[in-house]
Design an enzyme around this catalytic site. Structure first.
Site, short mmCIF file in Angstrom:
data_model
loop_
_atom_site.label_atom_id
_atom_site.label_comp_id
_atom_site.label_asym_id
_atom_site.label_seq_id
_atom_site.Cartn_x
_atom_site.Cartn_y
_atom_site.Cartn_z
CG PHE A 1 -15.48 -51.58 66.04
CD1 PHE A 1 -16.26 -50.80 65.19
CD2 PHE A 1 -15.40 -51.21 67.38
CE1 PHE A 1 -16.92 -49.67 65.64
CE2 PHE A 1 -16.08 -50.09 67.86
CZ PHE A 1 -16.84 -49.31 66.98
CE1 TYR B 1 -21.21 -46.22 61.09
CE2 TYR B 1 -20.65 -47.48 59.13
CZ TYR B 1 -21.53 -47.18 60.16
OH TYR B 1 -22.73 -47.86 60.26
CE LYS C 1 -25.03 -50.39 60.34
NZ LYS C 1 -24.46 -50.76 61.67
NE ARG D 1 -28.92 -43.74 67.91
CZ ARG D 1 -27.69 -44.22 67.72
NH1 ARG D 1 -27.21 -44.36 66.49
NH2 ARG D 1 -26.94 -44.56 68.73
CG HIS E 1 -26.28 -45.47 60.23
ND1 HIS E 1 -25.31 -45.19 61.18
CD2 HIS E 1 -26.68 -44.26 59.75
CE1 HIS E 1 -25.15 -43.87 61.24
NE2 HIS E 1 -25.96 -43.29 60.38
CG ASN F 1 -25.72 -53.16 64.23
OD1 ASN F 1 -25.48 -52.89 63.05
ND2 ASN F 1 -25.25 -52.44 65.24
CD GLU G 1 -24.94 -39.99 59.87
OE1 GLU G 1 -24.12 -40.32 60.75
OE2 GLU G 1 -26.14 -40.34 59.89
CB THR H 1 -24.61 -50.06 69.54
OG1 THR H 1 -24.84 -48.65 69.49
CG2 THR H 1 -23.56 -50.44 68.51
P1 IDP Z 1 -24.77 -47.18 66.31
O1 IDP Z 1 -24.87 -47.84 64.94
O2 IDP Z 1 -25.74 -47.81 67.29
O3 IDP Z 1 -24.88 -45.68 66.25
P2 IDP Z 1 -21.92 -46.79 66.68
O4 IDP Z 1 -21.24 -46.74 68.00
O5 IDP Z 1 -22.08 -45.52 65.92
O6 IDP Z 1 -23.33 -47.53 66.89
O7 IDP Z 1 -21.11 -47.85 65.79
C1 IDP Z 1 -21.37 -47.96 64.41
C2 IDP Z 1 -21.46 -49.42 64.05
O8 IDP Z 1 -20.22 -50.04 64.29
C3 IDP Z 1 -22.47 -50.22 64.88
O9 IDP Z 1 -23.79 -50.13 64.41
C4 IDP Z 1 -21.92 -51.62 64.70
O10 IDP Z 1 -22.30 -52.18 63.43
C5 IDP Z 1 -20.42 -51.38 64.71
N1 IDP Z 1 -19.86 -51.53 66.04
C6 IDP Z 1 -19.95 -50.67 67.08
N2 IDP Z 1 -19.29 -51.11 68.16
C7 IDP Z 1 -18.75 -52.29 67.77
C8 IDP Z 1 -17.94 -53.26 68.46
O11 IDP Z 1 -17.59 -53.11 69.63
N3 IDP Z 1 -17.60 -54.37 67.74
C9 IDP Z 1 -17.98 -54.57 66.44
N4 IDP Z 1 -18.74 -53.68 65.76
C10 IDP Z 1 -19.12 -52.56 66.43
MG MG Z 2 -23.59 -44.32 65.31
#
Ligand code: IDP
Ligand code: MG
Length: 148
Positions: free
Chosen positions: A57, A49, A9, A85, A115, A112, A126, A91
């Site tokens: 969010f 997404y 990212k 993963r 992805h 974070n 994807e 996450t």
């Molecule tokens: P992942 O990246 O671990 O698969 P997902 O649930 O698919 O997690 O969410 C995509 C991205 O959205 C996360 O990597 C993170 O950057 C962001 N995200 C997820 N949940 C939250 C939240 O509760 N607050 C802010 N950002 C979030």
């Molecule tokens: Mg995800």
């Protein structure tokens, strides 16, 4: 052989973590099949997404992904989706184990750095979205040293 979509990212690019992250996947034994540095617009980020469009969010997430270039990659190998993963970590970095990418380099869920596809089916979708021109076919000469 299974493939996954991995994206560094904008924060990972800005924080100079590209080499470190690619190195982890390379050293594990996975094979790089696609790679590009690319800036995407919000329409594209929303497509990527789409499953999260109802989340509170979502708009912030889209702004984050379009805030700078990202490194889009396809990695190949046995169980690469699930193992990828695990290498990435949970996450929320607060729960990510040390030794994982998020556990080692990140603090905030909204920053974070990486992805990774969450299932074989989403990986296919994807990869098709990010690499419409297809990926590069080649076989690593290390294959026999990585697989029995
Ligand atoms: P992942 O990246 O671990 O698969 P997902 O649930 O698919 O997690 O969410 C995509 C991205 O959205 C996360 O990597 C993170 O950057 C962001 N995200 C997820 N949940 C939250 C939240 O509760 N607050 C802010 N950002 C979030
Ligand atoms: Mg995800």
């Amino acid at each position: 052989m299974e493939q996954t979509f991995i994206m560094i990212k904008p924060d990972g690019v800005q924080r100079n973590l590209v080499g470190e992250i690619i190195g982890r996947f390379e050293k594990k034994g996975f094979t790089l099949k696609g790679l590009k540095l690319i800036s995407v617009d919000s329409a594209f980020a929303k497509k990527h997404y789409a499953d999260l469009s109802a989340q509170p969010f979502f708009n912030k997430l889209v702004d984050y992904i379009v805030s700078g270039p990202v490194v889009a990659m396809v990695w190949e190998g046995r169980n690469v989706v699930a193992t990828g993963r695990k290498m990435i970590g949970t996450t929320n970095p607060s729960d990510s184990a040390p030794g994982t990418i998020r556990g080692d380099y990140t603090i905030d869920m909204g920053r974070n750095v990486i992805h990774g596809s969450d299932a074989v089916e989403s990986a296919k979708k994807e990869i098709a979205l990010w690499f419409p021109q297809g990926i590069t076919e080649w076989k690593s000469s290390a294959h026999h040293w990585i697989f029995e």
